[in-house]
Design a protein around this motif. Structure first.
Motif, PDB file in Angstrom:
ATOM      1  N   GLY A  60      35.831  26.512  34.791  1.00 26.74           N
ATOM      2  CA  GLY A  60      36.839  27.352  34.160  1.00 26.74           C
ATOM      3  C   GLY A  60      36.328  28.634  33.565  1.00 26.74           C
ATOM      4  O   GLY A  60      37.115  29.416  33.009  1.00 26.74           O
ATOM      5  N   ASN A  61      35.018  28.877  33.649  1.00 23.87           N
ATOM      6  CA  ASN A  61      34.444  30.066  33.013  1.00 23.87           C
ATOM      7  C   ASN A  61      34.121  31.193  33.985  1.00 23.87           C
ATOM      8  O   ASN A  61      33.729  32.274  33.560  1.00 23.87           O
ATOM      9  CB  ASN A  61      33.163  29.699  32.255  1.00 23.87           C
ATOM     10  CG  ASN A  61      33.439  28.848  31.037  1.00 23.87           C
ATOM     11  OD1 ASN A  61      34.563  28.785  30.550  1.00 23.87           O
ATOM     12  ND2 ASN A  61      32.411  28.178  30.546  1.00 23.87           N
ATOM     13  N   VAL A  62      34.262  30.928  35.286  1.00 25.02           N
ATOM     14  CA  VAL A  62      33.894  31.953  36.265  1.00 25.02           C
ATOM     15  C   VAL A  62      34.771  33.198  36.113  1.00 25.02           C
ATOM     16  O   VAL A  62      34.311  34.317  36.312  1.00 25.02           O
ATOM     17  CB  VAL A  62      33.996  31.399  37.696  1.00 25.02           C
ATOM     18  CG1 VAL A  62      33.699  32.485  38.719  1.00 25.02           C
ATOM     19  CG2 VAL A  62      33.028  30.235  37.876  1.00 25.02           C
ATOM     20  N   SER A  63      36.038  33.006  35.707  1.00 23.43           N
ATOM     21  CA  SER A  63      36.925  34.155  35.506  1.00 23.43           C
ATOM     22  C   SER A  63      36.393  35.076  34.416  1.00 23.43           C
ATOM     23  O   SER A  63      36.534  36.303  34.507  1.00 23.43           O
ATOM     24  CB  SER A  63      38.336  33.680  35.149  1.00 23.43           C
ATOM     25  OG  SER A  63      38.940  33.030  36.238  1.00 23.43           O
ATOM     26  N   TYR A  64      35.800  34.492  33.368  1.00 23.45           N
ATOM     27  CA  TYR A  64      35.205  35.334  32.321  1.00 23.45           C
ATOM     28  C   TYR A  64      34.103  36.207  32.909  1.00 23.45           C
ATOM     29  O   TYR A  64      34.010  37.404  32.603  1.00 23.45           O
ATOM     30  CB  TYR A  64      34.608  34.469  31.205  1.00 23.45           C
ATOM     31  CG  TYR A  64      35.601  33.633  30.443  1.00 23.45           C
ATOM     32  CD1 TYR A  64      36.878  34.104  30.173  1.00 23.45           C
ATOM     33  CD2 TYR A  64      35.252  32.372  29.971  1.00 23.45           C
ATOM     34  CE1 TYR A  64      37.788  33.339  29.457  1.00 23.45           C
ATOM     35  CE2 TYR A  64      36.159  31.599  29.257  1.00 23.45           C
ATOM     36  CZ  TYR A  64      37.427  32.092  29.002  1.00 23.45           C
ATOM     37  OH  TYR A  64      38.321  31.330  28.285  1.00 23.45           O
ATOM     38  N   LEU A  65      33.279  35.604  33.748  1.00 22.38           N
ATOM     39  CA  LEU A  65      32.177  36.342  34.370  1.00 22.38           C
ATOM     40  C   LEU A  65      32.713  37.494  35.220  1.00 22.38           C
ATOM     41  O   LEU A  65      32.257  38.639  35.100  1.00 22.38           O
ATOM     42  CB  LEU A  65      31.352  35.385  35.236  1.00 22.38           C
ATOM     43  CG  LEU A  65      30.267  36.012  36.118  1.00 22.38           C
ATOM     44  CD1 LEU A  65      29.181  36.649  35.263  1.00 22.38           C
ATOM     45  CD2 LEU A  65      29.670  34.964  37.050  1.00 22.38           C
ATOM     46  N   LEU A  66      33.696  37.203  36.062  1.00 21.46           N
ATOM     47  CA  LEU A  66      34.212  38.224  36.975  1.00 21.46           C
ATOM     48  C   LEU A  66      34.919  39.348  36.219  1.00 21.46           C
ATOM     49  O   LEU A  66      34.753  40.524  36.539  1.00 21.46           O
ATOM     50  CB  LEU A  66      35.157  37.584  37.986  1.00 21.46           C
ATOM     51  CG  LEU A  66      34.486  36.673  39.020  1.00 21.46           C
ATOM     52  CD1 LEU A  66      35.528  35.982  39.881  1.00 21.46           C
ATOM     53  CD2 LEU A  66      33.525  37.465  39.903  1.00 21.46           C
ATOM     54  N   TRP A  67      35.709  38.985  35.192  1.00 23.26           N
ATOM     55  CA  TRP A  67      36.459  40.028  34.490  1.00 23.26           C
ATOM     56  C   TRP A  67      35.595  40.838  33.542  1.00 23.26           C
ATOM     57  O   TRP A  67      35.943  41.979  33.202  1.00 23.26           O
ATOM     58  CB  TRP A  67      37.665  39.430  33.783  1.00 23.26           C
ATOM     59  CG  TRP A  67      38.782  39.236  34.753  1.00 23.26           C
ATOM     60  CD1 TRP A  67      39.196  38.061  35.313  1.00 23.26           C
ATOM     61  CD2 TRP A  67      39.583  40.256  35.344  1.00 23.26           C
ATOM     62  NE1 TRP A  67      40.213  38.295  36.207  1.00 23.26           N
ATOM     63  CE2 TRP A  67      40.472  39.620  36.246  1.00 23.26           C
ATOM     64  CE3 TRP A  67      39.637  41.643  35.202  1.00 23.26           C
ATOM     65  CZ2 TRP A  67      41.400  40.336  36.992  1.00 23.26           C
ATOM     66  CZ3 TRP A  67      40.562  42.356  35.944  1.00 23.26           C
ATOM     67  CH2 TRP A  67      41.431  41.706  36.812  1.00 23.26           C
ATOM     68  N   ILE A  69      32.835  41.962  34.515  1.00 22.25           N
ATOM     69  CA  ILE A  69      32.363  42.981  35.451  1.00 22.25           C
ATOM     70  C   ILE A  69      33.522  43.853  35.926  1.00 22.25           C
ATOM     71  O   ILE A  69      33.434  45.089  35.944  1.00 22.25           O
ATOM     72  CB  ILE A  69      31.679  42.323  36.668  1.00 22.25           C
ATOM     73  CG1 ILE A  69      30.477  41.486  36.221  1.00 22.25           C
ATOM     74  CG2 ILE A  69      31.244  43.361  37.693  1.00 22.25           C
ATOM     75  CD1 ILE A  69      29.898  40.609  37.314  1.00 22.25           C
ATOM     76  N   MET A  70      34.650  43.214  36.286  1.00 19.24           N
ATOM     77  CA  MET A  70      35.714  43.912  36.986  1.00 19.24           C
ATOM     78  C   MET A  70      36.715  44.610  36.073  1.00 19.24           C
ATOM     79  O   MET A  70      37.386  45.554  36.501  1.00 19.24           O
ATOM     80  CB  MET A  70      36.469  42.925  37.885  1.00 19.24           C
ATOM     81  CG  MET A  70      35.672  42.436  39.083  1.00 19.24           C
ATOM     82  SD  MET A  70      35.360  43.744  40.264  1.00 19.24           S
ATOM     83  CE  MET A  70      37.029  44.074  40.854  1.00 19.24           C
ATOM     84  N   LEU A 234      42.767  44.633  44.002  1.00 28.79           N
ATOM     85  CA  LEU A 234      41.502  44.421  43.302  1.00 28.79           C
ATOM     86  C   LEU A 234      41.450  43.048  42.632  1.00 28.79           C
ATOM     87  O   LEU A 234      40.410  42.385  42.645  1.00 28.79           O
ATOM     88  CB  LEU A 234      41.282  45.532  42.278  1.00 28.79           C
ATOM     89  CG  LEU A 234      41.047  46.934  42.863  1.00 28.79           C
ATOM     90  CD1 LEU A 234      40.967  47.983  41.759  1.00 28.79           C
ATOM     91  CD2 LEU A 234      39.769  46.956  43.690  1.00 28.79           C
ATOM     92  N   VAL A 235      42.560  42.624  42.045  1.00 26.56           N
ATOM     93  CA  VAL A 235      42.602  41.292  41.429  1.00 26.56           C
ATOM     94  C   VAL A 235      42.474  40.217  42.503  1.00 26.56           C
ATOM     95  O   VAL A 235      41.760  39.212  42.317  1.00 26.56           O
ATOM     96  CB  VAL A 235      43.900  41.110  40.615  1.00 26.56           C
ATOM     97  CG1 VAL A 235      44.066  39.652  40.179  1.00 26.56           C
ATOM     98  CG2 VAL A 235      43.887  42.024  39.391  1.00 26.56           C
ATOM     99  N   ALA A 236      43.136  40.405  43.648  1.00 31.96           N
ATOM    100  CA  ALA A 236      43.036  39.425  44.733  1.00 31.96           C
ATOM    101  C   ALA A 236      41.606  39.310  45.241  1.00 31.96           C
ATOM    102  O   ALA A 236      41.113  38.196  45.507  1.00 31.96           O
ATOM    103  CB  ALA A 236      43.970  39.829  45.880  1.00 31.96           C
ATOM    104  N   TRP A 255      47.870  32.874  46.541  1.00 35.17           N
ATOM    105  CA  TRP A 255      47.972  33.983  45.597  1.00 35.17           C
ATOM    106  C   TRP A 255      47.054  35.134  45.998  1.00 35.17           C
ATOM    107  O   TRP A 255      47.413  36.309  45.842  1.00 35.17           O
ATOM    108  CB  TRP A 255      47.638  33.512  44.190  1.00 35.17           C
ATOM    109  CG  TRP A 255      48.691  32.631  43.591  1.00 35.17           C
ATOM    110  CD1 TRP A 255      48.651  31.276  43.436  1.00 35.17           C
ATOM    111  CD2 TRP A 255      49.968  33.052  43.098  1.00 35.17           C
ATOM    112  NE1 TRP A 255      49.800  30.816  42.870  1.00 35.17           N
ATOM    113  CE2 TRP A 255      50.639  31.887  42.638  1.00 35.17           C
ATOM    114  CE3 TRP A 255      50.606  34.287  42.980  1.00 35.17           C
ATOM    115  CZ2 TRP A 255      51.908  31.939  42.082  1.00 35.17           C
ATOM    116  CZ3 TRP A 255      51.879  34.345  42.429  1.00 35.17           C
ATOM    117  CH2 TRP A 255      52.516  33.176  41.985  1.00 35.17           C
ATOM    118  N   VAL A 256      45.889  34.817  46.504  1.00 37.90           N
ATOM    119  CA  VAL A 256      44.969  35.859  46.964  1.00 37.90           C
ATOM    120  C   VAL A 256      45.541  36.581  48.178  1.00 37.90           C
ATOM    121  O   VAL A 256      45.551  37.816  48.244  1.00 37.90           O
ATOM    122  CB  VAL A 256      43.587  35.250  47.294  1.00 37.90           C
ATOM    123  CG1 VAL A 256      42.693  36.277  47.990  1.00 37.90           C
ATOM    124  CG2 VAL A 256      42.909  34.755  46.011  1.00 37.90           C
TER     125      VAL A 256
END
Length: 413
Positions: A60-67, A69-70, A234-236, A255-256
């Protein structure tokens, strides 16, 4: 008795011969601080997540990592055209100056993160998004300010210097982030505060709006479709590289797929709207000019290649090579930044020289030759062993930096 010069008279006026250099130095600082912050976080992520007690690879933490950066990059990409248009309508210097203020306040906000865990990560993501808004204000209007300040025969040189600063900032951010995160992760954000305050005071005191205002309203349909379409894509892409179900990546996620297809459809609608509206956000007719569309396409491909290379080399160094050579996990950001120094050195040497030579001999040879050489260095990275001898890695990095420097200023010119 002679009156003392007023506060306004002490400023360098827009028609003064030195004003153009004031504008160049200030906008270069603005571009530099914006692009440094686009990469400074990437190399500092291990220290940042350790500081807020989050395992970025945990469930559940990978989104924190990506956002982390992104967030900055998505906002910058979506807003830069709109904020440039607002500068045309209401004053380029006004929007640019506000960018320094927003950027500085966001840097303070990031530095003062009081939370731990997921809350701390969300605080940082929100701060990075706000910081991206400020960076977009700086980036969107710096070129127009330079165009207003410099005569036609010197604009290529001025824009080239600005572009060299933009690309150099992404390299310098890796080094600065590696050094500062070794001391304290908060310094990664604090370092922007004094620079932002200096830039704010300097820009408010020295810059003038000299360009003609463009009359007309704000293109709401164009701004809305551009923002929605680009954000969706970009979110996809961001979520497409995350696991989905039994798949290691998420490209089959409905969703992607919806974001990619829907975003593309909305961007097509944006292009149609811009050809029909009286005061478009973006003049689509510019794409009839071959140097414009070709230069932008080359710049896009160069940025994709450079960003991908930086990301993979950081993982290579921090996750594989440095631990194999006895470096502790905590020290890998510092040493990754140090070991990537040849990249920055090569770019800083070749960038200004290439700008001068391309003014004399033409831009095409330097821009095209630089990109060919960059491609050759990618082949070099593919063929060297995972546990490489550092001298070979450094040599390829140096050549890559030199080649990127050859390309940058001529392509913008």
């Amino acid at each position: 008795m002679t009156e003392a010069p007023s506060r306004q008279q002490k400023r360098i006026q827009a028609d003064h011969p030195s004003y153009k250099w004031v504008a160049l130095s200030n906008t270069t600082l603005g571009i530099l601080i914006s692009t440094i912050n686009s990469s400074i976080v990437i190399i500092s992520l291990p220290a940042i997540f350790k500081g807020i007690h989050v395992d970025p690879l945990g469930a559940g933490n990978v989104s924190y990592l990506l956002w982390m950066i992104m967030g900055f990059l998505v906002v910058s990409a979506v807003l830069v055209v709109m904020l440039g248009r607002l500068g045309d309508l209401y004053g380029r210097v006004k929007i640019y100056n506000l960018g320094f203020v927003v950027f500085s306040l966001a840097s303070v906000f990031l530095s003062l993160d009081p939370l731990q865990g997921g809350g701390g990560a969300l605080w940082l993501i929100i701060g990075r998004i706000i910081q991206g808004i400020g960076g977009s204000m700086l980036f969107a209007n710096s070129t127009a300010i330079l165009t207003d300040a410099f005569p036609a025969e010197q604009r290529g040189m001025a824009l080239g210097i600005n572009n060299v600063a933009a690309v150099a900032g992404s390299f310098i951010g890796l080094i600065v982030g590696g050094v500062l995160s070794e001391v304290d992760w908060r310094l990664v954000f604090w370092v922007s505060v004094p620079i932002g305050v200096l830039g704010t005071i300097w820009s408010y005191k020295s810059l003038h709006d000299t360009g003609a205002r463009r009359h007309g309203g704000l293109d709401l349909p164009g701004n809305l479709t551009f923002a929605v379409g680009l954000t969706a894509i970009l979110v996809a892409i961001t979520y497409g590289i995350q696991p989905y179900g039994d798949h290691t990546m998420g490209w089959t996620n409905p969703w992607v797929l919806g974001g990619l297809i829907g975003g593309a459809v909305v961007l097509v609608a944006f292009c149609v709207i811009e050809t029909k509206i009286a005061d478009p956000m973006f003049a689509m007719s510019l794409f009839k000019i071959r140097p414009f569309w070709a230069g932008n396409l080359a710049g896009l491909l160069s940025s994709v290649a450079r960003g991908g290379m930086q990301f993979m080399l950081i993982i290579w160094l921090q996750g594989i090579w440095l631990p194999l050579h006895g470096y502790s996990y905590e020290s890998t950001p510092l040493w990754a930044g140090i070991y990537m120094l040849p990249l920055t050195v090569g770019f800083l040497v070749a960038g200004p020289v290439s700008g001068v030579l391309s003014d004399r001999f033409g831009a095409r040879l330097f821009a095209a030759g630089g990109m060919v050489l960059v491609a050759v260095t990618f082949i070099g990275f593919l063929v060297i062993p995972v546990n490489f001898p550092y001298w070979l890695f450094a040599l390829i990095l140096l050549v890559n930096g030199l080649a990127s420097g050859l390309f940058a200023a001529p392509n913008v010119s």
